[in-house]
Design an enzyme around this catalytic site. Sequence first.
Site, short mmCIF file in Angstrom:
data_model
loop_
_atom_site.label_atom_id
_atom_site.label_comp_id
_atom_site.label_asym_id
_atom_site.label_seq_id
_atom_site.Cartn_x
_atom_site.Cartn_y
_atom_site.Cartn_z
N LYS A 108 0.83 -1.21 0.00
CA LYS A 108 0.00 0.00 0.00
C LYS A 108 0.86 1.26 0.00
O LYS A 108 0.54 2.23 -0.68
CB LYS A 108 -0.94 0.01 1.21
CG LYS A 108 -2.09 -0.97 1.04
CD LYS A 108 -3.19 -0.74 2.05
CE LYS A 108 -4.30 -1.77 1.86
NZ LYS A 108 -5.27 -1.79 2.93
N LYS A 191 -4.58 -9.85 -7.08
CA LYS A 191 -5.90 -10.10 -6.48
C LYS A 191 -6.87 -8.98 -6.86
O LYS A 191 -6.45 -7.84 -7.10
CB LYS A 191 -5.79 -10.22 -4.95
CG LYS A 191 -5.46 -8.94 -4.26
CD LYS A 191 -5.66 -9.00 -2.75
CE LYS A 191 -5.34 -7.61 -2.22
NZ LYS A 191 -5.45 -7.37 -0.85
N LYS A 194 -9.90 -3.22 -4.26
CA LYS A 194 -10.50 -1.89 -4.36
C LYS A 194 -9.49 -0.86 -4.83
O LYS A 194 -9.84 0.18 -5.34
CB LYS A 194 -11.01 -1.44 -2.99
CG LYS A 194 -12.12 -2.28 -2.43
CD LYS A 194 -12.41 -1.84 -0.99
CE LYS A 194 -13.26 -2.88 -0.26
NZ LYS A 194 -13.38 -2.63 1.17
P1 TYM Z 1 -10.86 -5.43 3.40
O1 TYM Z 1 -11.86 -4.38 3.75
O2 TYM Z 1 -9.82 -5.08 2.41
O3 TYM Z 1 -11.59 -6.73 2.84
C1 TYM Z 1 -12.69 -7.35 3.49
C2 TYM Z 1 -12.59 -8.86 3.32
O4 TYM Z 1 -12.56 -9.22 1.95
C3 TYM Z 1 -11.49 -10.13 1.71
N1 TYM Z 1 -10.98 -9.93 0.34
C4 TYM Z 1 -10.83 -10.91 -0.57
N2 TYM Z 1 -11.08 -12.23 -0.52
C5 TYM Z 1 -10.85 -12.95 -1.65
N3 TYM Z 1 -10.34 -12.41 -2.79
C6 TYM Z 1 -10.06 -11.10 -2.89
N4 TYM Z 1 -9.61 -10.59 -4.02
C7 TYM Z 1 -10.30 -10.28 -1.74
N5 TYM Z 1 -10.14 -8.95 -1.49
C8 TYM Z 1 -10.56 -8.76 -0.21
C9 TYM Z 1 -10.45 -9.77 2.76
O5 TYM Z 1 -9.58 -10.85 2.99
C10 TYM Z 1 -11.31 -9.45 3.95
O6 TYM Z 1 -11.63 -10.62 4.66
N6 TYM Z 1 -7.70 -5.38 7.24
C11 TYM Z 1 -9.01 -5.82 6.82
C12 TYM Z 1 -10.14 -5.27 7.65
C13 TYM Z 1 -10.08 -5.59 9.11
C14 TYM Z 1 -10.31 -6.86 9.71
C15 TYM Z 1 -10.22 -6.64 11.11
C16 TYM Z 1 -10.56 -8.13 9.19
C17 TYM Z 1 -9.87 -4.70 10.11
N7 TYM Z 1 -9.97 -5.33 11.32
C18 TYM Z 1 -10.41 -7.71 12.00
C19 TYM Z 1 -10.75 -9.18 10.09
C20 TYM Z 1 -10.66 -8.96 11.48
C21 TYM Z 1 -9.22 -5.33 5.40
O7 TYM Z 1 -8.64 -4.35 4.98
O8 TYM Z 1 -10.20 -6.00 4.72
#
Ligand code: TYM
Length: 325
Positions: A108, A191, A194
């Site tokens: 990032k 992957k 966003k």
């Molecule tokens: P975030 O908001 O980027 O994504 C949310 C969830 O979507 C999954 N994901 C994917 N799974 C499969 N293929 C993809 N291309 C893909 N892109 C995103 C992510 O693995 C995630 O499960 N850091 C985290 C948010 C967070 C969090 C937490 C998660 C903050 N605190 C506590 C779990 C527990 C994040 O940025 O997810």
Amino acid sequence: MLSCIQPTGEVHLGNYLGALRNWVSGQHEKDAFHGIVDLHALTITEAPDVVGQATLQLGAVLFAVGLDPDVATVFVQSHVTEHSQLGWIMECQVSFGELSRMTQFKDKSAKREHDFVSAGLFTYPALQAADILLYDTDEVPVGDDQRQHIEITRDIAIRFNHRFGDTFVLPKAVMPKAGARVMDLQDPTSKMSKSAGSDTGLVYLMEDPAAIMKKFKRAVTDSDSEVRFDREAKPGVSNLLEILAACTGESPEALATRYTQYGPLKTDTGEAVVELLRPVQARYTELMADRAELQSLLRKGAAKAGEVAAATLARAQRNIGLLPA
Ligand code: TYM
């Protein structure tokens, strides 16, 4: 069970297949907590009135995919102030070196080379550890990209428990059989994300069916024409097979035997995704029509989450031995 999602950009198929679907299927078996992590979104927010709006829309998405407000606790992170409070304590349990090794920070910050790279982007995993540990979480249903964040949360919990006595439950990541890593349709070695430069390879949850079909028909495959599941040699075809597998519940290997050409695979995968999303899109529109009700559901979620979070924070503060107020 706890998992969270950031209110940044629109929710895409990767989020749905990698995470949200598992949240919905898990809510009846587990005590489920799901946060819309607006404080995490602040790491890259520089304009007013963006995060709140995105938070409400994401609330509608979470209920539209099937989280039941009477069953799962769905809340907004900033409404439960214990997240920031434990977040600071977590920052003091993780080292500069550990944070420097996080691949998400490296990626990032590299992408934001000419932009402002906040300190929050660097300390992000400490706040994520707080999110998870506040709820005595056993299982964290996430996509494959979050593996390292769950590992560091475990390391932090182990260190805290060693320093201050048994306080936190050690969580583990849980991933779906198919869909843990949905790839970009135009660049199947990256992957679906966003923060991708262009959205021609991204499928949004709320995207119109004709646009979804067009994206699948234009998905990048390769120049030979053999349909085979092999992520290394055939990333584009394998991504389509995996998405289709996630939609139908079959294995990508079994699906591969049914196709001899790319065209029908692209069409069938697009159609399966459109059908999967159709009811979600209809519910989303209904939910967004009553914003007051949505806000009230989120407030109820925050009240429930707050009770658990307050007890855990108090336990951590007591075990550290902070002077009681
Ligand atoms: P975030 O908001 O980027 O994504 C949310 C969830 O979507 C999954 N994901 C994917 N799974 C499969 N293929 C993809 N291309 C893909 N892109 C995103 C992510 O693995 C995630 O499960 N850091 C985290 C948010 C967070 C969090 C937490 C998660 C903050 N605190 C506590 C779990 C527990 C994040 O940025 O997810």
